[in-house]
Design a protein around this motif. Structure first.
Motif, PDB file in Angstrom:
ATOM      1  N   LEU A  85       3.434 -55.631 -16.888  1.00 10.01           N
ATOM      2  CA  LEU A  85       4.469 -54.694 -16.451  1.00 10.01           C
ATOM      3  C   LEU A  85       5.051 -54.005 -17.672  1.00 10.01           C
ATOM      4  CD1 LEU A  85       6.519 -56.878 -13.924  1.00 10.01           C
ATOM      5  CD2 LEU A  85       4.738 -55.200 -13.399  1.00 10.01           C
ATOM      6  N   GLU A  86       5.682 -52.876 -17.448  1.00 10.14           N
ATOM      7  CA  GLU A  86       6.491 -52.219 -18.469  1.00 10.14           C
ATOM      8  C   GLU A  86       7.937 -52.431 -18.080  1.00 10.14           C
ATOM      9  OE1 GLU A  86       5.450 -48.073 -18.483  1.00 10.14           O
ATOM     10  OE2 GLU A  86       3.663 -48.419 -19.678  1.00 10.14           O
ATOM     11  N   GLY A  87       8.817 -52.557 -19.051  1.00  9.05           N
ATOM     12  CA  GLY A  87      10.234 -52.709 -18.752  1.00  9.05           C
ATOM     13  C   GLY A  87      10.875 -53.779 -19.600  1.00  9.05           C
ATOM     14  N   GLU A  88      12.092 -54.141 -19.220  1.00  3.87           N
ATOM     15  CA  GLU A  88      12.920 -55.019 -20.028  1.00  3.87           C
ATOM     16  C   GLU A  88      12.564 -56.499 -19.929  1.00  3.87           C
ATOM     17  OE1 GLU A  88      16.832 -54.066 -18.739  1.00  3.87           O
ATOM     18  OE2 GLU A  88      16.691 -51.995 -19.403  1.00  3.87           O
ATOM     19  N   PRO A 122       2.831 -49.822 -15.162  1.00  2.00           N
ATOM     20  CA  PRO A 122       2.658 -48.691 -16.071  1.00  2.00           C
ATOM     21  C   PRO A 122       2.295 -47.438 -15.274  1.00  2.00           C
ATOM     22  CG  PRO A 122       1.495 -50.627 -16.885  1.00  2.00           C
ATOM     23  CD  PRO A 122       1.963 -50.949 -15.489  1.00  2.00           C
ATOM     24  N   GLN A 123       2.827 -46.330 -15.675  1.00  2.58           N
ATOM     25  CA  GLN A 123       2.589 -45.025 -15.068  1.00  2.58           C
ATOM     26  C   GLN A 123       3.388 -44.790 -13.788  1.00  2.58           C
ATOM     27  OE1 GLN A 123       0.549 -42.829 -16.703  1.00  2.58           O
ATOM     28  NE2 GLN A 123      -0.063 -44.356 -18.196  1.00  2.58           N
ATOM     29  N   THR A 169      10.392 -59.884 -17.509  1.00  7.82           N
ATOM     30  CA  THR A 169       9.336 -60.217 -16.567  1.00  7.82           C
ATOM     31  C   THR A 169       9.880 -60.689 -15.235  1.00  7.82           C
ATOM     32  OG1 THR A 169       9.213 -62.453 -17.455  1.00  7.82           O
ATOM     33  CG2 THR A 169       7.697 -60.816 -18.377  1.00  7.82           C
ATOM     34  N   GLY A 215      11.295 -54.073 -14.811  1.00  5.57           N
ATOM     35  CA  GLY A 215       9.844 -54.193 -14.910  1.00  5.57           C
ATOM     36  C   GLY A 215       9.154 -53.439 -13.808  1.00  5.57           C
ATOM     37  N   HIS A 216       8.171 -52.622 -14.187  1.00  7.64           N
ATOM     38  CA  HIS A 216       7.425 -51.821 -13.214  1.00  7.64           C
ATOM     39  C   HIS A 216       5.991 -51.639 -13.701  1.00  7.64           C
ATOM     40  CE1 HIS A 216       9.104 -48.972 -16.152  1.00  7.64           C
ATOM     41  NE2 HIS A 216       7.949 -48.352 -16.006  1.00  7.64           N
TER      42      HIS A 216
END
Length: 140
Positions: free
Chosen positions: A128-131, A61-62, A133, A58-59
């Motif tokens: 967040l973006e990613g797999e 965005p951008q 939380t 998780g990070h």
């Protein structure tokens, strides 16, 4: 009897203005980063200073993955010398962003730390973006 708060006198207004004005040269916050992306005015590179595994989990965005321990001249060759980096890590309990900021500064880049890191980002209600939380571990 004075309280522990007022035992040491507060700074003068003039000193406070100098101090707080100067601090904004070194840091920004989650809301300013979010707003910059929302209005299409991100004039900086957002960099996640944690390790690759946590970045994938998780990070922001951008954000690019830029683990602080890997920062060197060769890695940054693709960025112009006038690039402004905004670095973050897990949050207030993690100093990975400061390690990254120091490394970037040693290489001549302008840098600001995003205060609060992922913890602050999530506290603001941003996604967040990613797999998963469960990505706010330091892992630095």
């Amino acid at each position: 009897m004075t309280s522990p708060v007022s035992h040491i006198p507060a700074a003068t207004a003039e000193d406070a203005i100098a101090h707080f004005s100067r601090s904004f040269r070194f840091e920004t916050d989650c809301s300013d980063v979010y707003h910059s992306y929302q209005v299409g005015n991100a004039d900086f590179v957002l960099a996640d200073a944690r390790g690759p595994a946590l970045y994938r989990r998780g990070h922001l965005p951008q954000a690019i993955s830029l683990p602080h321990a890997t920062i060197d001249e060769k890695l940054l060759a693709r960025f112009p010398p006038d690039t402004l980096f905004v670095v973050y890590c897990a949050g207030p309990h993690c100093n990975g962003a400061r390690h990254a900021a120091l490394a970037l500064s040693h290489l001549g880049y302008a840098v600001k730390e995003m205060t609060g890191g992922i913890t602050g980002w999530l506290d603001e209600g941003f996604a967040l973006e990613g797999e998963t939380t469960a990505a706010h571990s330091c892992g630095c």
